[in-house]
Design an enzyme around this catalytic site. Sequence first.
Site, PDB file in Angstrom:
ATOM      1  N   HIS A 212      27.893  35.468  35.620  1.00 36.68           N
ATOM      2  CA  HIS A 212      26.529  35.573  35.088  1.00 36.68           C
ATOM      3  C   HIS A 212      25.778  36.782  35.585  1.00 36.68           C
ATOM      4  CE1 HIS A 212      27.490  31.594  33.726  1.00 36.68           C
ATOM      5  NE2 HIS A 212      26.714  31.946  32.725  1.00 36.68           N
ATOM      6  N   GLU A 463      33.594  25.314  25.230  1.00 36.04           N
ATOM      7  CA  GLU A 463      33.854  26.209  26.361  1.00 36.04           C
ATOM      8  C   GLU A 463      34.772  25.596  27.399  1.00 36.04           C
ATOM      9  OE1 GLU A 463      30.177  27.324  28.276  1.00 36.04           O
ATOM     10  OE2 GLU A 463      29.344  25.323  28.125  1.00 36.04           O
ATOM     11  N   ASP A 487      33.565  30.686  29.703  1.00 39.93           N
ATOM     12  CA  ASP A 487      34.056  29.511  30.424  1.00 39.93           C
ATOM     13  C   ASP A 487      35.395  29.062  29.869  1.00 39.93           C
ATOM     14  OD1 ASP A 487      32.266  28.939  32.517  1.00 39.93           O
ATOM     15  OD2 ASP A 487      30.761  28.402  31.042  1.00 39.93           O
ATOM     16  N   CYS A 534      29.751  33.002  21.208  1.00 37.77           N
ATOM     17  CA  CYS A 534      28.632  33.561  21.970  1.00 37.77           C
ATOM     18  C   CYS A 534      29.062  33.982  23.376  1.00 37.77           C
ATOM     19  CB  CYS A 534      27.466  32.593  22.024  1.00 37.77           C
ATOM     20  SG  CYS A 534      27.881  31.053  22.822  1.00 37.77           S
TER      21      CYS A 534
END
Length: 608
Positions: A212, A463, A487, A534
């Site tokens: 992240h 994910e 993920d 995404c």
Amino acid sequence: MKTETTKAKTKAKQPEVAVPGIAVSHGVAVGLVYDTTEPVTDVTRRTIAADAVDDEKQKLAVAVAFSRKQIGKLKTRIGILPEEAQEEIAPLLDAHLMMLGNSRLIRGARKRIEVGLVGAETAVLEEAEEIRAVILAARDDDKAGLARRANEIRDIGRRLIRNLTATPFRSFKDLPEGCILVAEELTPADAALLDPSRVAGVATEEGGSDGHTAIMLRALGIPAVLGAHGLTEAAQRGDQAVLDGTAGVVSVHPSAATLAMAKDRLAAFAKERTKLSKLRRLPAETTDGEMVELQANLEIPQELPLIAQAGAMGIGLLRTEFLFMNREDLPDEDAQVEAYTQVVEAMEGQPVTIRVLDWGGEKDMEALADGVAPVHAGSNPALGLRGLRMLLKRPELLEVQFAAVLRVAAAGGDGHVRLLLPMVTVPEEVRQAREIYERVARRLRRRGEKLPEKLPPLGVMIETPGAALAADAIALEADFFAIGTNDLAMYTLAVDRSEVDVSHLYDPLHPAVLRLVQFATEAALRLRMPVSVCGEMAGNPQLTPLLLGLGLRTFSMNASALPRVKQAVRALDIGDCARFARRVMEQSDPARIRELVAGFAEGITERA
Ligand code: PEP
Ligand code: MG
């Protein structure tokens, strides 16, 4: 991409040290290093009772052990540096390790706890200051050597105090404009505090390509290199450096040739940006007339202007974690309504997909970790109470988020607001979430809110391998899918996406990951259910042909990646993409897949 704004201090020219790392955010920065290990001057003197001495000494011992572990880790990682750099850095780390042994610093600190009855951090600070004063006052002609030893004491004292007080490593308030920020590690919450107009580049020792922190830095458009082992030792505050976020190298004390090359690259980037900005108003349409929806991911509201500039067709992933970061309490319903309204209004009728809180794993938040509403994520947080799992255990958190989004939909966001559930593995979780969603809607209606007849769609992140392989079952419960390849790659390959030591194994092009993407996409397409990607794959123009070829038509990515992806889309033919995807999906070797992808991408660049 930023330019240097301040002049390097005049000092004798030192040889260039090139520290390689992981290229995580495009662009080049030329600037002065600003290390974020701030002096810890705000330790308030703490006295203790005589019966607390043993506890304080134990705290000190734990902090010493932890600091040794940190330095040991740094030491194992400098092996990849050029030999001269290793020769310079290794003795420094050894000196730090020695000071964490039975040194005067540690003995003195223990004695201060025992005799002076002060807290461990006070003891370390006072002892380190006294030793520094003695060193600096010594009669010795080698002033530089004395200063170096004094700095070593200061640095090791700071490390101990940080570890004793759990103080975050740095403050980002007064960063000099145009600096290159250098740190051992930057958390996503730290990255959220950075002002991209002040920071030219970011480089850290830790971190992976799709963690992240990397995502935040890309979102902010700050050139960045993570996982640059040995950097904090090679680069000192005020050193000049060139950071290449595309090649993944930080050059400290750059040579004239490196500087000249960096300046050329800066000019080339500026030229490319002007070219890409012309695409803003053009449709994302393939050469054979297929429309592709390109949306933006949003991590923090500061990105809204970038999203508008990029010409995104809405927000495909609004990560709401930002609302919960850097604070010790939880945002209430009104605060959330305000935040979502700001985004929805800025998007002027374009779709906005709001994902409920994905707490857990590396996305730690004070209020939930140990603050007002603590949740224990377990000893393996990525596999523990993360995302929807945590929210179903703490439904009051989910209820507040659902209520806030529904109110935004009622107040004019109807028809373009969607809700998204993170970290789903079984259909039952979606059913439970939907029950809560409908209960919240009934409560709001009783309260007089004019909710739309049909509630905003409730979608599911695909994910985890479990969700991808059960996509047909989950599709029966969901209104749409958003495939989170970050993920998905992490859980499929059992590789932590933000762990530098295994970053070479993190590969979204691994056939296992691609097969899961394909499986989930096909499940959605069979049911004519909307599906998007995404994860970070969506923002890589090299992968656009493959994703289009797999049948995907909606991509959400960081805003700065969008123009390049649009450029790729406009140069592609869907038939070619489908043939190419079939070829890729026959492969079993990730290296061969990378080769094919790079080869196809070269063709697009020539056409674009
Ligand atoms: C993903 O996992 O791909 C994703 C988009 O979610 P996040 O990166 O926020 O975990
Ligand atoms: Mg995710």
